[in-house]
Scaffold this motif. Structure first.
Motif, PDB file in Angstrom:
ATOM      1  N   TYR A  23      44.737  33.918  48.427  1.00 14.95           N
ATOM      2  CA  TYR A  23      43.561  33.424  48.646  1.00 14.95           C
ATOM      3  C   TYR A  23      42.614  33.533  47.646  1.00 14.95           C
ATOM      4  O   TYR A  23      41.328  33.090  47.421  1.00 14.95           O
ATOM      5  CB  TYR A  23      42.715  34.068  49.761  1.00 14.95           C
ATOM      6  N   VAL A  24      42.872  34.068  46.180  1.00 16.14           N
ATOM      7  CA  VAL A  24      42.224  34.163  45.214  1.00 16.14           C
ATOM      8  C   VAL A  24      42.414  32.836  44.656  1.00 16.14           C
ATOM      9  O   VAL A  24      43.452  32.631  43.910  1.00 16.14           O
ATOM     10  CB  VAL A  24      42.618  35.298  44.340  1.00 16.14           C
ATOM     11  N   LYS A  25      41.333  32.051  44.174  1.00 15.44           N
ATOM     12  CA  LYS A  25      41.231  30.890  43.050  1.00 15.44           C
ATOM     13  C   LYS A  25      40.211  30.874  42.327  1.00 15.44           C
ATOM     14  O   LYS A  25      39.321  31.586  42.254  1.00 15.44           O
ATOM     15  CB  LYS A  25      40.818  29.682  44.305  1.00 15.44           C
ATOM     16  N   GLY A  26      40.363  29.848  41.323  1.00 14.84           N
ATOM     17  CA  GLY A  26      39.707  29.592  40.216  1.00 14.84           C
ATOM     18  C   GLY A  26      39.671  30.498  39.150  1.00 14.84           C
ATOM     19  O   GLY A  26      38.890  30.465  38.015  1.00 14.84           O
ATOM     20  N   TYR A  27      40.547  31.335  38.727  1.00 14.23           N
ATOM     21  CA  TYR A  27      40.627  32.305  37.782  1.00 14.23           C
ATOM     22  C   TYR A  27      41.417  31.621  36.635  1.00 14.23           C
ATOM     23  O   TYR A  27      42.360  30.725  36.937  1.00 14.23           O
ATOM     24  CB  TYR A  27      41.197  33.576  38.023  1.00 14.23           C
ATOM     25  N   HIS A  28      41.530  32.082  35.293  1.00 17.47           N
ATOM     26  CA  HIS A  28      42.317  31.491  34.267  1.00 17.47           C
ATOM     27  C   HIS A  28      42.773  32.528  33.499  1.00 17.47           C
ATOM     28  O   HIS A  28      41.926  33.391  32.901  1.00 17.47           O
ATOM     29  CB  HIS A  28      41.529  30.572  33.587  1.00 17.47           C
ATOM     30  N   TRP A  29      44.107  32.688  33.245  1.00 12.58           N
ATOM     31  CA  TRP A  29      44.620  33.557  32.331  1.00 12.58           C
ATOM     32  C   TRP A  29      45.029  32.876  30.838  1.00 12.58           C
ATOM     33  O   TRP A  29      45.642  31.853  30.776  1.00 12.58           O
ATOM     34  CB  TRP A  29      45.906  34.169  32.795  1.00 12.58           C
ATOM     35  N   SER A  30      44.312  33.510  29.770  1.00  8.88           N
ATOM     36  CA  SER A  30      44.744  33.109  28.554  1.00  8.88           C
ATOM     37  C   SER A  30      45.748  33.758  27.925  1.00  8.88           C
ATOM     38  O   SER A  30      46.149  34.942  28.403  1.00  8.88           O
ATOM     39  CB  SER A  30      43.441  33.394  27.702  1.00  8.88           C
ATOM     40  N   PRO A  31      46.596  32.825  27.241  1.00  4.98           N
ATOM     41  CA  PRO A  31      47.559  33.614  26.605  1.00  4.98           C
ATOM     42  C   PRO A  31      47.219  34.553  25.250  1.00  4.98           C
ATOM     43  O   PRO A  31      48.002  35.358  24.777  1.00  4.98           O
ATOM     44  CB  PRO A  31      48.250  32.540  25.680  1.00  4.98           C
ATOM     45  N   LEU A  32      45.748  34.911  25.161  1.00  5.43           N
ATOM     46  CA  LEU A  32      45.458  36.112  24.390  1.00  5.43           C
ATOM     47  C   LEU A  32      45.062  37.051  25.423  1.00  5.43           C
ATOM     48  O   LEU A  32      44.798  38.138  24.797  1.00  5.43           O
ATOM     49  CB  LEU A  32      43.935  35.644  23.973  1.00  5.43           C
ATOM     50  N   GLY A  33      45.580  36.914  26.723  1.00  4.91           N
ATOM     51  CA  GLY A  33      45.442  38.252  27.430  1.00  4.91           C
ATOM     52  C   GLY A  33      44.424  38.714  28.174  1.00  4.91           C
ATOM     53  O   GLY A  33      44.386  39.733  29.085  1.00  4.91           O
ATOM     54  N   LEU A  34      43.451  37.612  28.060  1.00  2.00           N
ATOM     55  CA  LEU A  34      42.083  37.569  28.926  1.00  2.00           C
ATOM     56  C   LEU A  34      42.213  37.054  30.282  1.00  2.00           C
ATOM     57  O   LEU A  34      42.994  35.954  30.231  1.00  2.00           O
ATOM     58  CB  LEU A  34      40.870  37.156  27.855  1.00  2.00           C
ATOM     59  N   ILE A  35      41.498  37.632  31.301  1.00  2.00           N
ATOM     60  CA  ILE A  35      41.389  36.794  32.497  1.00  2.00           C
ATOM     61  C   ILE A  35      39.807  36.346  32.492  1.00  2.00           C
ATOM     62  O   ILE A  35      38.769  37.113  32.532  1.00  2.00           O
ATOM     63  CB  ILE A  35      42.018  37.489  33.507  1.00  2.00           C
ATOM     64  N   ASP A  36      39.774  34.999  32.764  1.00  2.00           N
ATOM     65  CA  ASP A  36      38.320  34.493  32.898  1.00  2.00           C
ATOM     66  C   ASP A  36      38.111  34.357  34.527  1.00  2.00           C
ATOM     67  O   ASP A  36      38.586  33.681  35.121  1.00  2.00           O
ATOM     68  CB  ASP A  36      38.183  33.215  32.227  1.00  2.00           C
ATOM     69  N   LEU A  37      36.966  35.108  35.121  1.00  2.00           N
ATOM     70  CA  LEU A  37      36.456  35.040  36.303  1.00  2.00           C
ATOM     71  C   LEU A  37      35.258  34.469  36.658  1.00  2.00           C
ATOM     72  O   LEU A  37      34.916  34.422  37.754  1.00  2.00           O
ATOM     73  CB  LEU A  37      36.580  36.665  36.901  1.00  2.00           C
ATOM     74  N   LYS A  38      35.071  33.719  35.495  1.00  2.00           N
ATOM     75  CA  LYS A  38      33.679  33.063  35.842  1.00  2.00           C
ATOM     76  C   LYS A  38      33.534  32.157  37.021  1.00  2.00           C
ATOM     77  O   LYS A  38      32.623  32.371  37.621  1.00  2.00           O
ATOM     78  CB  LYS A  38      33.434  32.239  34.344  1.00  2.00           C
ATOM     79  N   GLU A  39      34.613  31.461  37.236  1.00  2.00           N
ATOM     80  CA  GLU A  39      34.612  30.493  38.462  1.00  2.00           C
ATOM     81  C   GLU A  39      35.511  30.876  39.686  1.00  2.00           C
ATOM     82  O   GLU A  39      35.897  30.165  40.254  1.00  2.00           O
ATOM     83  CB  GLU A  39      35.133  29.231  37.806  1.00  2.00           C
ATOM     84  N   ALA A  40      35.947  32.321  39.445  1.00  2.00           N
ATOM     85  CA  ALA A  40      36.933  32.704  40.418  1.00  2.00           C
ATOM     86  C   ALA A  40      36.181  32.888  41.686  1.00  2.00           C
ATOM     87  O   ALA A  40      35.096  33.390  41.897  1.00  2.00           O
ATOM     88  CB  ALA A  40      37.413  34.204  39.877  1.00  2.00           C
ATOM     89  N   TYR A  41      37.005  32.628  42.815  1.00  2.00           N
ATOM     90  CA  TYR A  41      36.250  32.884  44.340  1.00  2.00           C
ATOM     91  C   TYR A  41      37.450  33.125  45.104  1.00  2.00           C
ATOM     92  O   TYR A  41      38.631  32.911  44.965  1.00  2.00           O
ATOM     93  CB  TYR A  41      35.658  31.664  44.532  1.00  2.00           C
ATOM     94  N   ILE A  42      37.044  33.682  46.432  1.00  2.00           N
ATOM     95  CA  ILE A  42      37.986  33.865  47.517  1.00  2.00           C
ATOM     96  C   ILE A  42      37.929  32.597  48.371  1.00  2.00           C
ATOM     97  O   ILE A  42      36.889  32.357  48.816  1.00  2.00           O
ATOM     98  CB  ILE A  42      37.522  34.776  48.416  1.00  2.00           C
ATOM     99  N   GLU A  43      39.082  32.191  48.642  1.00  2.00           N
ATOM    100  CA  GLU A  43      38.963  30.557  49.549  1.00  2.00           C
ATOM    101  C   GLU A  43      39.058  31.408  51.049  1.00  2.00           C
ATOM    102  O   GLU A  43      39.878  32.090  51.493  1.00  2.00           O
ATOM    103  CB  GLU A  43      40.358  29.926  49.346  1.00  2.00           C
ATOM    104  N   LYS A  44      38.095  30.801  51.632  1.00  2.00           N
ATOM    105  CA  LYS A  44      37.767  31.267  53.182  1.00  2.00           C
ATOM    106  C   LYS A  44      38.837  30.623  53.870  1.00  2.00           C
ATOM    107  O   LYS A  44      39.200  29.298  53.896  1.00  2.00           O
ATOM    108  CB  LYS A  44      36.434  30.998  53.470  1.00  2.00           C
TER     109      LYS A  44
END
Length: 524
Positions: free
Chosen positions: A503-524
């Motif tokens: 149910y976690v959506k909108g995140y992005h893993w970079s090949p540089l090891g970082l996770i970007d949660l700026k647009e992450a959200y929980i799908e209801k």
């Protein structure tokens, strides 16, 4: 009365259920270590960088294709010779406290990184800027550095040489601006606690219970706040892989990295196990100035006695690949179109017979064995790898290595200060170019205490070279010297195994090891 008890029981169950599932209402990433600091200039770890990516932002931010996009700068110009950038800041951008962000904030922040009195471990990341390295090494002045505010909205950067990946660097954490007033008022504590913290990213720091939890809150002053999907992000903290996995499976968190390898098959069957690409190398680094590893023959003996394939297959898992060189696969030579690693091939081998011969040549035998201690930071995986390496060296060389684990902050300090013989380490690309790896050991203050002028000169030539093919050749030659001197033992090229609830959506893993949660959200 019976109906009343049933009603009360149902009410109690609803309350308990609400307590147990509260974290499912927000994205909750179980952090693998307590951040040493949230000061972007002073940290090098991924735990810190992942939180900083939500609290700060650079001139650019990497998109889902890992390309730099306008962030605090909305556009830029590049001179014909490729050496001067003019960045134009977005109108109206502010710090989380409402104070305007100006080009002068970038000048202060970047100059702070390279200021020799600050001793930032990230200073080398800015050495492509004209005059930066000379100033950092006290061979030049601050006035000679190519960082200048033309006015409040315009930043001019002058590079030593054309640098194709410079815009990628401007998304890296040490290039984030920091609030000058806060830093000057509390230089040692401004980024160590939630109270009074000021940032410029999609979120701002709400609470920080040390070694327990970090909570960040949507920053209403952020220029792109409309694309921030979650009101809060939660970062529970545990160095234990098992504990982090329990947090996810019990609903107290919904994401974590590096689950215990033994759980991989079970998690895959549940649809919770994922693997992201990751430009990194897990390795053991020698202190080349401390006995017995001040002798290159001893370093080579221990490297030759490594057995990677079984270690990766049975202990590490996570779809990792055994490593026999420093620069990982995944970066192309633009002149040939070939992968840099495939072109360079393997640079280290496994040969127990030769290992024993070298150790004997260095003056050791069954009656006189070197005293060796392996240093690693507290973590089940690092411990399991260290125990496997300990067994290999005992079996193949007859050498018993002691194991020492330290909490992350102490361990990093030990490596930086050279208080170790051989230590676990890993390096993840700061940008998608082999230079991000080769630069590590070219710095005068590298963890290996390694100093080879021929190596440093080749890295320097590669930085200055405009011809892409010749530039890559210089880097291949430099990497060969690194293995001729046996500075490290690469163990595996990394991937990023992680566990995430569907149910976690909108995140992005970079090949540089970082996770970007700026647009992450929980799908209801």
């Amino acid at each position: 009365m019976k109906k009343l008890w049933i009603l009360l029981l149902c009410l109690l169950m609803l309350i308990l259920a609400g307590c147990g599932t509260d974290t499912n209402d927000k994205v909750s990433y179980a952090l693998e270590a307590e951040p040493a600091s949230l000061d972007p200039a002073m940290t090098t770890g991924l735990a810190e960088a992942n939180v900083q990516a939500e609290l700060f932002e650079g001139l650019t931010r990497l998109d889902k294709d890992n390309q730099p996009q306008p962030a605090l700068a909305d556009r830029w110009d590049l001179s014909a010779d490729g050496k001067t950038y003019i960045f134009h800041l977005r109108p109206g951008i502010t710090w989380s406290d409402g104070t305007p962000i100006t080009a002068h904030d970038f000048v202060y922040s970047w100059m702070r990184v390279i200021d020799p009195s600050v001793a930032s471990p990230n200073a080398y990341m800015m050495f492509i800027i004209d005059g930066a390295e000379a100033y950092n090494k006290k061979k030049g002045t601050a006035d000679d550095v190519g960082i200048k505010a033309l006015d409040d909205q315009t930043l001019q950067i002058r590079l030593k040489n054309p640098t194709a990946y410079f815009l990628n660097l401007t998304a890296f954490h040490c290039y984030y601006p920091v609030p000058e007033a806060c830093v000057r008022a509390n230089p040692d504590t401004w980024a160590a606690n939630a109270g009074g913290f000021v940032g410029c990213g999609p979120f701002t720091l709400e609470t920080w219970v040390h070694s327990s939890e970090i909570v960040v809150k949507k920053n209403p002053a952020y220029w792109d706040v409309d694309h921030v999907r979650s009101d809060y992000l939660d970062f529970p903290i545990s160095e234990s892989q098992s504990t982090r996995l329990t947090l996810v499976e019990s609903g107290q968190a919904n994401m974590m990295v590096e689950p215990p390898p033994a759980e991989q098959q079970r998690l895959e069957s549940m649809g919770l196990y994922q693997v992201a690409p990751y430009l990194g190398t897990y390795y053991y680094v020698f202190n080349t100035q401390k006995a017995p590893f001040d002798d290159v023959r001893v370093r080579k003996a221990f490297a030759l006695a490594m057995e990677r394939e079984g270690l990766v297959k049975h202990i590490v898992r996570g779809r990792k690949e055994a490593a026999y060189a420093w620069v990982p696969p995944g970066m192309k030579n633009p002149a040939t179109g070939q992968d840099f690693r495939k072109e360079g091939g393997n640079l280290q081998e496994e040969n127990v017979k030769k290992a024993k011969e070298l150790l004997k040549e260095a003056g050791y035998d069954e009656a006189h064995q070197p005293d060796v201690t392996i240093l690693f930071n507290t973590n089940e995986m690092h411990k399991a790898v260290a125990e496997a390496v300990q067994a290999m060296w005992q079996e193949n060389l007859g050498v018993h290595a002691e194991l020492t684990n330290q909490e992350a902050k102490v361990y990093l300090a030990s490596r930086t200060q050279g208080n170790y013989q051989v230590a676990r380490a890993s390096w993840v690309a700061d940008y998608a170019d082999p230079m991000t790896f080769l630069d590590v050991f070219a710095d005068e203050e590298n963890d290996a205490q390694y100093h080879n002028k021929a190596y440093a000169d080749l890295v320097g030539k590669a930085k200055e070279e405009k011809d892409p093919g010749r530039r890559m050749e210089y880097m291949h030659q430099a990497e060969q010297i690194l293995f001729d001197d046996c500075v490290l033992i690469p163990i595996y090229y990394t991937t990023q195994p992680f566990v995430v609830q569907p149910y976690v959506k909108g995140y992005h893993w970079s090949p540089l090891g970082l996770i970007d949660l700026k647009e992450a959200y929980i799908e209801k």
